[in-house]
Write a protein that holds these residues in place. Structure first.
Motif, PDB file in Angstrom:
ATOM      1  N   GLY A  43       0.819  -1.196   0.000  1.00 25.85           N
ATOM      2  CA  GLY A  43       0.000   0.000   0.000  1.00 25.85           C
ATOM      3  C   GLY A  43       0.853   1.246   0.000  1.00 25.85           C
ATOM      4  O   GLY A  43       2.081   1.181   0.121  1.00 25.85           O
ATOM      5  N   PHE A  44       0.185   2.368  -0.154  1.00 29.33           N
ATOM      6  CA  PHE A  44       0.889   3.641  -0.071  1.00 29.33           C
ATOM      7  C   PHE A  44      -0.043   4.689   0.501  1.00 29.33           C
ATOM      8  O   PHE A  44      -1.262   4.572   0.434  1.00 29.33           O
ATOM      9  CB  PHE A  44       1.441   4.085  -1.431  1.00 29.33           C
ATOM     10  CG  PHE A  44       0.404   4.355  -2.488  1.00 29.33           C
ATOM     11  CD1 PHE A  44      -0.067   5.648  -2.711  1.00 29.33           C
ATOM     12  CD2 PHE A  44      -0.088   3.331  -3.279  1.00 29.33           C
ATOM     13  CE1 PHE A  44      -1.020   5.906  -3.690  1.00 29.33           C
ATOM     14  CE2 PHE A  44      -1.040   3.579  -4.262  1.00 29.33           C
ATOM     15  CZ  PHE A  44      -1.506   4.870  -4.467  1.00 29.33           C
ATOM     16  N   GLU A  45       0.576   5.701   1.087  1.00 30.51           N
ATOM     17  CA  GLU A  45      -0.141   6.857   1.594  1.00 30.51           C
ATOM     18  C   GLU A  45       0.233   8.036   0.709  1.00 30.51           C
ATOM     19  O   GLU A  45       1.362   8.114   0.223  1.00 30.51           O
ATOM     20  CB  GLU A  45       0.250   7.137   3.047  1.00 30.51           C
ATOM     21  CG  GLU A  45      -0.140   6.014   3.984  1.00 30.51           C
ATOM     22  CD  GLU A  45       0.388   6.214   5.390  1.00 30.51           C
ATOM     23  OE1 GLU A  45       1.097   7.214   5.647  1.00 30.51           O
ATOM     24  OE2 GLU A  45       0.104   5.355   6.233  1.00 30.51           O
ATOM     25  N   TYR A  61       3.560  13.084  -3.588  1.00 29.19           N
ATOM     26  CA  TYR A  61       4.400  11.936  -3.278  1.00 29.19           C
ATOM     27  C   TYR A  61       3.601  10.829  -2.611  1.00 29.19           C
ATOM     28  O   TYR A  61       2.590  11.072  -1.970  1.00 29.19           O
ATOM     29  CB  TYR A  61       5.544  12.347  -2.340  1.00 29.19           C
ATOM     30  CG  TYR A  61       6.343  13.502  -2.851  1.00 29.19           C
ATOM     31  CD1 TYR A  61       7.215  13.342  -3.921  1.00 29.19           C
ATOM     32  CD2 TYR A  61       6.224  14.756  -2.279  1.00 29.19           C
ATOM     33  CE1 TYR A  61       7.942  14.411  -4.410  1.00 29.19           C
ATOM     34  CE2 TYR A  61       6.943  15.831  -2.748  1.00 29.19           C
ATOM     35  CZ  TYR A  61       7.807  15.652  -3.821  1.00 29.19           C
ATOM     36  OH  TYR A  61       8.521  16.712  -4.294  1.00 29.19           O
ATOM     37  N   GLY A  62       4.120   9.629  -2.741  1.00 28.18           N
ATOM     38  CA  GLY A  62       3.550   8.496  -2.039  1.00 28.18           C
ATOM     39  C   GLY A  62       4.562   7.952  -1.060  1.00 28.18           C
ATOM     40  O   GLY A  62       5.772   8.050  -1.280  1.00 28.18           O
ATOM     41  N   LEU A  63       4.068   7.395   0.026  1.00 27.29           N
ATOM     42  CA  LEU A  63       4.908   6.698   0.987  1.00 27.29           C
ATOM     43  C   LEU A  63       4.515   5.229   0.925  1.00 27.29           C
ATOM     44  O   LEU A  63       3.413   4.850   1.327  1.00 27.29           O
ATOM     45  CB  LEU A  63       4.703   7.257   2.395  1.00 27.29           C
ATOM     46  CG  LEU A  63       5.478   6.544   3.508  1.00 27.29           C
ATOM     47  CD1 LEU A  63       6.991   6.647   3.279  1.00 27.29           C
ATOM     48  CD2 LEU A  63       5.103   7.106   4.864  1.00 27.29           C
ATOM     49  N   LEU A  92       1.057  11.004  -8.733  1.00 27.64           N
ATOM     50  CA  LEU A  92       2.224  11.114  -7.858  1.00 27.64           C
ATOM     51  C   LEU A  92       3.502  11.103  -8.698  1.00 27.64           C
ATOM     52  O   LEU A  92       3.564  10.460  -9.747  1.00 27.64           O
ATOM     53  CB  LEU A  92       2.246   9.970  -6.848  1.00 27.64           C
ATOM     54  CG  LEU A  92       1.002   9.847  -5.962  1.00 27.64           C
ATOM     55  CD1 LEU A  92       1.181   8.720  -4.951  1.00 27.64           C
ATOM     56  CD2 LEU A  92       0.695  11.158  -5.261  1.00 27.64           C
ATOM     57  N   THR A  93       4.509  11.815  -8.221  1.00 23.98           N
ATOM     58  CA  THR A  93       5.758  11.919  -8.975  1.00 23.98           C
ATOM     59  C   THR A  93       6.858  11.017  -8.432  1.00 23.98           C
ATOM     60  O   THR A  93       7.876  10.820  -9.082  1.00 23.98           O
ATOM     61  CB  THR A  93       6.266  13.369  -8.989  1.00 23.98           C
ATOM     62  OG1 THR A  93       6.433  13.817  -7.644  1.00 23.98           O
ATOM     63  CG2 THR A  93       5.275  14.282  -9.715  1.00 23.98           C
TER      64      THR A  93
END
Length: 141
Positions: free
Chosen positions: A48-50, A55-57, A89-90
Motif C-alpha cells: 500500500g501507499f499513503e 508523493y507516495g509513501l 504522484l511523482t
C-alpha cells in the motif's frame, strides 16, 4: 493468483502485517490505496501507499512466508507504481530496516532523511512508527 483492492480484506491484511512484524496501528481505516494478492481465497501478499501532496509513501509490503520467491511482491509493486502514477504522484518514498537490497533491485535508491520533503516527514511512519535507524529510499515515477 489475483491482485485486487484491499478494502474488503482488512482483517487478513492486519493479520499478515502483524505476522511479518510490520506496523498496523496506524493503517488507514479504508485501505483505499492498498492492494492484496490472493491465492486459494486467502490473502498471501499486501502492499500500500499513503499520499502526501505529489508523493507516495510505500508501506506494508509483505508476502506470506510460504509464498515468497515467486514474484508476488514484484507484481504488487508494479501495481502500486501504476496506481501511484494514476493518482498523479511523482515519486515514492519508503522506510525499511530489512529489505534495502530488494528495493534497490526494484528501482529505489537510498537517500538521506534530509532529502525527504517535509510533507512526507509528517507521516506517522517518519514521525514515530519507524526508528531513525530505518533506511530511507526513493523512486521517481
Amino acid at each position: 493468483m489475483i491482485i485486487e483492492k484491499a478494502q474488503s480484506h482488512r482483517k487478513a491484511v492486519v493479520e499478515l502485517l502483524s505476522a511479518e512484524k510490520l506496523p498496523v496501528a496506524d493503517l488507514p481505516e479504508t485501505l483505499e490505496n492498498f492492494i492484496v494478492a490472493i491465492a486459494d481465497a486467502e490473502v498471501i501478499g499486501v502492499a500500500g501507499f499513503e499520499v502526501y501532496g505529489n508523493y507516495g509513501l510505500l508501506r506494508s509490503v509483505a508476502v506470506r512466508s510460504d509464498f515468497r520467491s515467486k514474484g508476488i511482491a514484484g507484481n504488487l509493486l508494479r501495481k502500486i507504481d501504476e496506481l501511484s502514477s494514476l493518482k498523479g504522484l511523482t515519486g515514492l518514498y519508503l522506510l525499511t530496516e530489512t529489505a534495502p537490497d530488494y528495493f534497490e533491485r526494484k528501482g529505489f535508491q537510498k537517500i538521506g532523511r534530509d532529502e525527504v520533503p517535509d510533507i512526507v516527514k509528517q507521516s506517522s511512519e517518519f514521525s514515530h512508527v519507524c526508528p531513525v535507524s530505518a533506511i530511507v529510499m526513493y523512486k521517481a515515477l
